[in-house]
Write an enzyme that holds these catalytic residues in place. Structure first.
Site, mmCIF file in Angstrom:
data_model
loop_
_atom_site.group_PDB
_atom_site.id
_atom_site.type_symbol
_atom_site.label_atom_id
_atom_site.label_comp_id
_atom_site.label_asym_id
_atom_site.label_seq_id
_atom_site.Cartn_x
_atom_site.Cartn_y
_atom_site.Cartn_z
ATOM 1 C CB SER A 276 70.795 34.577 39.124
ATOM 2 O OG SER A 276 71.300 33.433 39.477
ATOM 3 C CE LYS B 199 74.339 32.815 41.356
ATOM 4 N NZ LYS B 199 74.934 31.659 42.089
ATOM 5 C CG HIS C 201 83.390 35.039 40.257
ATOM 6 N ND1 HIS C 201 82.525 34.416 39.096
ATOM 7 C CD2 HIS C 201 82.691 34.355 41.279
ATOM 8 C CE1 HIS C 201 81.912 33.482 39.635
ATOM 9 N NE2 HIS C 201 82.120 33.306 41.079
HETATM 10 P P1 A3P Z 1 69.422 30.924 38.507
HETATM 11 O O1 A3P Z 1 69.774 31.547 39.905
HETATM 12 O O2 A3P Z 1 68.631 31.804 37.484
HETATM 13 O O3 A3P Z 1 68.499 29.597 38.622
HETATM 14 P P2 A3P Z 1 76.599 30.626 38.787
HETATM 15 O O4 A3P Z 1 77.210 29.230 38.635
HETATM 16 O O5 A3P Z 1 77.713 31.493 38.196
HETATM 17 O O6 A3P Z 1 76.801 31.132 40.471
HETATM 18 O O7 A3P Z 1 75.267 30.737 38.106
HETATM 19 C C1 A3P Z 1 74.240 30.011 38.833
HETATM 20 C C2 A3P Z 1 73.011 30.385 37.789
HETATM 21 O O8 A3P Z 1 73.406 29.230 36.915
HETATM 22 C C3 A3P Z 1 71.641 29.781 38.523
HETATM 23 O O9 A3P Z 1 70.786 30.554 37.878
HETATM 24 C C4 A3P Z 1 71.722 28.332 38.174
HETATM 25 O O10 A3P Z 1 70.396 27.761 38.130
HETATM 26 C C5 A3P Z 1 72.141 28.322 36.771
HETATM 27 N N1 A3P Z 1 72.787 27.002 36.341
HETATM 28 C C6 A3P Z 1 73.537 26.064 37.021
HETATM 29 N N2 A3P Z 1 73.695 24.955 36.233
HETATM 30 C C7 A3P Z 1 72.653 24.893 35.226
HETATM 31 C C8 A3P Z 1 72.623 24.084 34.325
HETATM 32 N N3 A3P Z 1 73.025 22.975 34.067
HETATM 33 N N4 A3P Z 1 71.513 24.450 33.265
HETATM 34 C C9 A3P Z 1 71.107 25.850 33.213
HETATM 35 N N5 A3P Z 1 71.428 26.487 34.249
HETATM 36 C C10 A3P Z 1 72.131 26.199 35.304
#
Ligand code: A3P
Length: 281
Positions: free
Chosen positions: A125, A43, A98
């Site tokens: 998140s 996340k 991870h």
């Molecule tokens: P939120 O749940 O706060 O919206 P991971 O990829 O490690 O699983 O993280 C997911 C988080 O990264 C999510 O946060 C998601 O919205 C955010 N995220 C993914 N793509 C993104 C982008 N292009 N710009 C900003 N945040 C992004």
């Protein structure tokens, strides 16, 4: 309650992350000098980083990011599918993980393979992501999840220990530390930093394309990157990867008591790092 794969006292998703793969990554897998490894605690903005790196590799051309699922472009090494793709493919490898540092392939620590480590304030998140899947035990409230998180009783273990351990590599030339909060504030600056680290020279219009195709909105609409291809039996209504994509969401969720509890554990666990090391609000 969800089942987990337990490995060295840490819970991993029972689906897709078998013990045998974890053992293989830890003890058998050999990282090559030319590999690029994208490391995060879940996340932290992992998929955004993968998208940016893929687009840097194609100089902003979105054909690759729009035709192949994100987990096939940069396989998660600890998953059975990802490990299989990697060992069958001739390197150099682009891979994601991870894993906590002590469970990662030991070969990394004597190699020049490049590592990008991205960190973020992940709690809220994670609460929504795991809570809307069947991969993790569902807490009855955010308060319960905060308690589990502070004790490290969550998938992939303690966020604090993950960061503490991986940051021991932060002075090495083959290690780039990024902050999600920075990426949000200055995405172009971060993309250029990644290009420098990878030795890639992109023209201004190519950099603009990287930004365009890795933007929140474009990723949200890209079925290869938004997890809409995730197996339906693993997710619950409300599941989404592209939730909000903002920083400081804890302020909209935490009670004063939860914020204080978080801060107390944070100060204890992160003692010893220089002031200003962590950028979240
Ligand atoms: P939120 O749940 O706060 O919206 P991971 O990829 O490690 O699983 O993280 C997911 C988080 O990264 C999510 O946060 C998601 O919205 C955010 N995220 C993914 N793509 C993104 C982008 N292009 N710009 C900003 N945040 C992004």
């Amino acid at each position: 309650m969800s089942d987990y794969t337990w490995f060295e006292g840490i819970p991993f998703p029972a689906f897709g992350v078998p013990k045998e793969t974890l053992q293989n990554v830890c003890n058998k897998f050999v990282v090559k000098e030319e590999d690029l490894i994208l490391l995060t605690y879940p996340k932290s903005g992992t998929n955004w980083l993968v998208e940016i790196v893929c687009l840097i590799q194609t100089k902003g051309d979105p054909k690759w990011t729009q035709s192949l699922p994100i987990w096939d472009r940069s396989p998660w090494i600890e998953t059975d599918i990802g490990y299989d793709i990697l060992i069958k493919k001739k390197g150099p490898w682009l891979m994601t993980s991870h894993l906590p540092m002590h469970l990662f392939s030991k070969s990394l620590f004597s190699s020049k393979a490049k590592v990008i480590y991205l960190i973020r304030d992940v709690l809220v998140s994670g609460y929504y992501f795991w809570g809307n899947s069947i991969l993790a035990k569902k807490p009855d409230s955010l308060g319960t999840y905060v308690e589990w998180f502070l004790k490290g009783n969550v998938l992939y273990g303690s966020w604090f220990e993950h960061i503490r351990a991986w940051l021991t590599m932060r002075e090495l030339d083959n290690f780039l530390l990024l902050y999600y909060e920075d990426m949000k504030k200055d995405t172009m600056g971060t993309v250029k930093k990644i290009c420098d680290f990878l030795g890639k020279k992109l023209e201004p219009d190519e950099l603009d394309l990287v930004l365009k195709y890795s933007s929140f909105q474009v990723m949200k609409e890209n079925n290869m990157s938004n997890y809409s291809l995730m197996e339906k039996e693993l997710i619950l209504p409300g599941f989404t990867l592209m939730r909000k994509g903002t920083t400081g969401d804890w302020k909209n969720h935490f009670t004063v008591a939860q914020a204080e509890a978080f801060d107390k554990v944070f100060q204890e666990k992160m003692a010893g790092f220089p002031p200003g090391m962590f950028l979240w609000e």
